[in-house]
Each structure stands twice: as C-alpha cells, then as structure tokens.
Design a protein around this motif. Sequence first.
Motif, mmCIF file in Angstrom:
data_model
loop_
_atom_site.group_PDB
_atom_site.id
_atom_site.type_symbol
_atom_site.label_atom_id
_atom_site.label_comp_id
_atom_site.label_asym_id
_atom_site.label_seq_id
_atom_site.Cartn_x
_atom_site.Cartn_y
_atom_site.Cartn_z
ATOM 1 N N ASP A 136 0.808 -1.225 0.000
ATOM 2 C CA ASP A 136 0.000 0.000 0.000
ATOM 3 C C ASP A 136 0.841 1.274 0.000
ATOM 4 O OD1 ASP A 136 0.948 0.091 2.598
ATOM 5 O OD2 ASP A 136 -1.004 -0.303 3.522
ATOM 6 N N ALA A 137 2.167 1.148 -0.131
ATOM 7 C CA ALA A 137 3.044 2.315 -0.242
ATOM 8 C C ALA A 137 4.368 1.869 -0.855
ATOM 9 C CB ALA A 137 3.275 2.961 1.116
ATOM 10 N N ILE A 138 4.968 2.778 -1.636
ATOM 11 C CA ILE A 138 6.232 2.496 -2.327
ATOM 12 C C ILE A 138 7.192 3.640 -2.034
ATOM 13 C CG2 ILE A 138 7.312 1.982 -4.555
ATOM 14 C CD1 ILE A 138 5.052 0.059 -3.779
ATOM 15 N N GLY A 139 8.487 3.344 -1.899
ATOM 16 C CA GLY A 139 9.447 4.418 -1.689
ATOM 17 C C GLY A 139 10.878 3.946 -1.809
ATOM 18 N N PHE A 140 11.773 4.914 -2.051
ATOM 19 C CA PHE A 140 13.217 4.665 -2.027
ATOM 20 C C PHE A 140 13.755 5.243 -0.724
ATOM 21 C CE2 PHE A 140 12.444 4.197 -6.540
ATOM 22 C CZ PHE A 140 13.343 3.207 -6.920
ATOM 23 N N TYR A 141 14.618 4.477 -0.020
ATOM 24 C CA TYR A 141 15.077 4.881 1.296
ATOM 25 C C TYR A 141 16.597 4.842 1.397
ATOM 26 C CZ TYR A 141 10.276 4.769 2.878
ATOM 27 O OH TYR A 141 8.939 5.031 3.023
ATOM 28 N N ALA A 142 17.135 5.860 2.111
ATOM 29 C CA ALA A 142 18.568 5.915 2.378
ATOM 30 C C ALA A 142 18.929 4.899 3.450
ATOM 31 C CB ALA A 142 18.957 7.317 2.831
ATOM 32 N N GLU A 143 20.191 4.533 3.506
ATOM 33 C CA GLU A 143 20.642 3.512 4.443
ATOM 34 C C GLU A 143 20.405 3.922 5.893
ATOM 35 O OE1 GLU A 143 24.523 0.609 5.162
ATOM 36 O OE2 GLU A 143 24.725 2.414 3.920
ATOM 37 N N ASP A 144 20.526 5.221 6.189
ATOM 38 C CA ASP A 144 20.338 5.685 7.564
ATOM 39 C C ASP A 144 18.920 6.161 7.842
ATOM 40 O OD1 ASP A 144 20.326 7.960 6.032
ATOM 41 O OD2 ASP A 144 21.885 9.014 7.165
ATOM 42 N N GLY A 145 17.990 5.863 6.940
ATOM 43 C CA GLY A 145 16.617 6.295 7.140
ATOM 44 C C GLY A 145 15.609 5.234 6.765
ATOM 45 N N LEU A 146 15.891 3.996 7.129
ATOM 46 C CA LEU A 146 15.003 2.897 6.764
ATOM 47 C C LEU A 146 13.696 2.963 7.549
ATOM 48 C CD1 LEU A 146 17.569 -0.070 6.677
ATOM 49 C CD2 LEU A 146 16.667 1.227 4.724
ATOM 50 N N PRO A 147 12.581 2.584 6.931
ATOM 51 C CA PRO A 147 11.293 2.548 7.628
ATOM 52 C C PRO A 147 11.193 1.295 8.498
ATOM 53 C CG PRO A 147 11.028 1.744 5.393
ATOM 54 C CD PRO A 147 12.472 2.172 5.517
ATOM 55 N N THR A 151 15.793 -8.317 7.205
ATOM 56 C CA THR A 151 16.339 -7.708 8.417
ATOM 57 C C THR A 151 17.172 -6.486 8.065
ATOM 58 O OG1 THR A 151 18.425 -8.954 8.430
ATOM 59 C CG2 THR A 151 16.478 -10.020 9.434
ATOM 60 N N LYS A 152 17.420 -5.663 9.078
ATOM 61 C CA LYS A 152 18.217 -4.458 8.864
ATOM 62 C C LYS A 152 19.640 -4.823 8.423
ATOM 63 C CE LYS A 152 17.531 -0.962 11.504
ATOM 64 N NZ LYS A 152 17.471 -0.012 12.655
ATOM 65 N N ALA A 153 20.212 -5.861 9.030
ATOM 66 C CA ALA A 153 21.565 -6.277 8.657
ATOM 67 C C ALA A 153 21.619 -6.715 7.197
ATOM 68 C CB ALA A 153 22.038 -7.405 9.568
ATOM 69 N N GLN A 154 20.592 -7.399 6.726
ATOM 70 C CA GLN A 154 20.560 -7.826 5.328
ATOM 71 C C GLN A 154 20.502 -6.615 4.386
ATOM 72 O OE1 GLN A 154 17.156 -10.395 5.545
ATOM 73 N NE2 GLN A 154 18.351 -12.190 6.144
ATOM 74 N N HIS A 197 21.565 -3.561 5.059
ATOM 75 C CA HIS A 197 22.873 -2.899 5.106
ATOM 76 C C HIS A 197 23.880 -3.643 4.231
ATOM 77 C CE1 HIS A 197 21.612 0.088 7.879
ATOM 78 N NE2 HIS A 197 21.593 -0.677 8.956
ATOM 79 N N ARG A 198 23.798 -4.956 4.198
ATOM 80 C CA ARG A 198 24.700 -5.729 3.343
ATOM 81 C C ARG A 198 24.425 -5.435 1.875
ATOM 82 N NH1 ARG A 198 29.713 -7.399 2.717
ATOM 83 N NH2 ARG A 198 29.883 -9.365 1.550
ATOM 84 N N MET A 199 23.172 -5.188 1.508
ATOM 85 C CA MET A 199 22.851 -4.833 0.130
ATOM 86 C C MET A 199 23.481 -3.498 -0.250
ATOM 87 S SD MET A 199 21.203 -7.465 -0.918
ATOM 88 C CE MET A 199 22.254 -8.401 0.211
ATOM 89 N N PHE A 200 23.533 -2.567 0.688
ATOM 90 C CA PHE A 200 24.213 -1.294 0.422
ATOM 91 C C PHE A 200 25.711 -1.523 0.217
ATOM 92 C CE2 PHE A 200 20.336 0.652 2.016
ATOM 93 C CZ PHE A 200 20.258 1.841 1.279
ATOM 94 N N GLN A 201 26.287 -2.447 0.964
ATOM 95 C CA GLN A 201 27.703 -2.762 0.774
ATOM 96 C C GLN A 201 27.939 -3.338 -0.620
ATOM 97 O OE1 GLN A 201 28.550 -5.351 4.081
ATOM 98 N NE2 GLN A 201 28.820 -3.664 5.525
ATOM 99 N N HIS A 202 27.031 -4.181 -1.076
ATOM 100 C CA HIS A 202 27.147 -4.714 -2.433
ATOM 101 C C HIS A 202 27.002 -3.596 -3.465
ATOM 102 C CE1 HIS A 202 27.519 -9.114 -2.361
ATOM 103 N NE2 HIS A 202 26.831 -9.101 -1.231
ATOM 104 N N HIS A 203 26.139 -2.639 -3.198
ATOM 105 C CA HIS A 203 25.972 -1.512 -4.118
ATOM 106 C C HIS A 203 27.269 -0.718 -4.232
ATOM 107 C CE1 HIS A 203 25.123 2.788 -4.910
ATOM 108 N NE2 HIS A 203 24.223 2.319 -5.767
#
Length: 207
Positions: A167-178, A186-189, A191-197
């Motif tokens: 019911d909602a879509i968005g792009f989120y920064a690493e330090d501002g996750l909903p 999970t949050k750790a997962q 964060h790991r995706m950001f490391q891959h990015h």
Amino acid sequence: MDELQWLKWAQQIQSIAQSGLTYGKDVFDLERYTHLQTLAAEMLAAHTEMQKEDIQAILSLESGYPTPKTDIRAVVFDDDRRILMARETSDGRWSLPGGWADIGESVGEIAVREVEEETGYKVKPVKMLAVWDRQKHPHPPMFWHVYKLFIRCERIGGSPKTSIETDAIGFYAEDGLPPLSVDRVTKAQIHRMFQHHDAPHLATDFD
C-alpha cells in the motif's frame, strides 16, 4: 543449546515423516511416519500460537521429497543510493519487493515480476547478491526451512504503483530505513545490500 533447537528438531522430524509417507509401502511404517508428523505438529504448536490441528493440516499438504522453500527478494537502487522498498498490507511494515518462488519461472523472472506487481517499476536482473539460510539470520521462527535469494536489479522503466499486497512504495537511504517486516528482511541484510551496491566486485554471499 540453540534457543531454536526445538524448531530444527521439528523440521527434521517432519522431513523424515514426509519422506516416509511419500516412499514408504509397508502399512505399519506408514502409520509410524504419520505418528512422527503428529509429533512435529505438537512440537510446533507448543512453541507457537497455532493449533496442532491447523499445523497438521498444513503439513499433510506437503508431499514428495522435502526440500527448502525459496524466497526471492529484489534489490533495486536509484541514482541517489536509495533502496526500493514496499509496505506490506499484511503487517503494515516495509520489505524489499519479493515473495515465494513459483514453479515455471526462473529466479530472474520471479524478481522482475515481483517488482512490477508490488511497486509498478520495470527492472532487469543483473546479479545474485546473496543466498542465505533464513534460520541463520534473526528472523522470527518459521516451521518451513527457507532459502532467501537476493537479486540485484536495474530499473528500466515503469512508475510507482501499489497492489493488493502493498500500500506504499518508496526509495530509502541507508540511515533512514522505515519499520521493517522482519519476517521478510532484516536491517543487517539491507545494510549488506548497500555494501554490495558500493562494491560491485563483491562475491555472492551464502549461508
């Protein structure tokens, strides 16, 4: 002892029971395997809010050689290093687009479809980032053994659109996750995706 050892035992007992009920021929052996399946249901009911009868009904639907279920999650970034997320109608919390793997589709095809269905964006899959055993991560207990596959995808079109599941879509920064739907991610997962990015040369994670 692992605090979730009971879950591992219940899964193993159910696996033995399911294999036996699939391949067993002797009527007495089949009776024993049915009893094992009942024991697995009782163990699960004792540690969850579900009733034994409801769990037995679910377990009895499983047939054939038991294998882990597969959960596909698509990882999509925008040009500002923000990750695409969707809010789940089932719990009001946010996750990466994705869901259970379906028969007849490849991993990449599932990721593409899930992103479009849940967010409205069109993507193409480019890299397998992680293949994780759900039980090795801090998700709430689930009586299915699940492998979680995270697929890096590039956005190629579309526009934000919700669905019956989101019911909602968005792009989120690493330090501002909903608030996260930790059943799914999970949050750790994330964060790991950001490391891959940030380091595209990283090898695929596993286990």
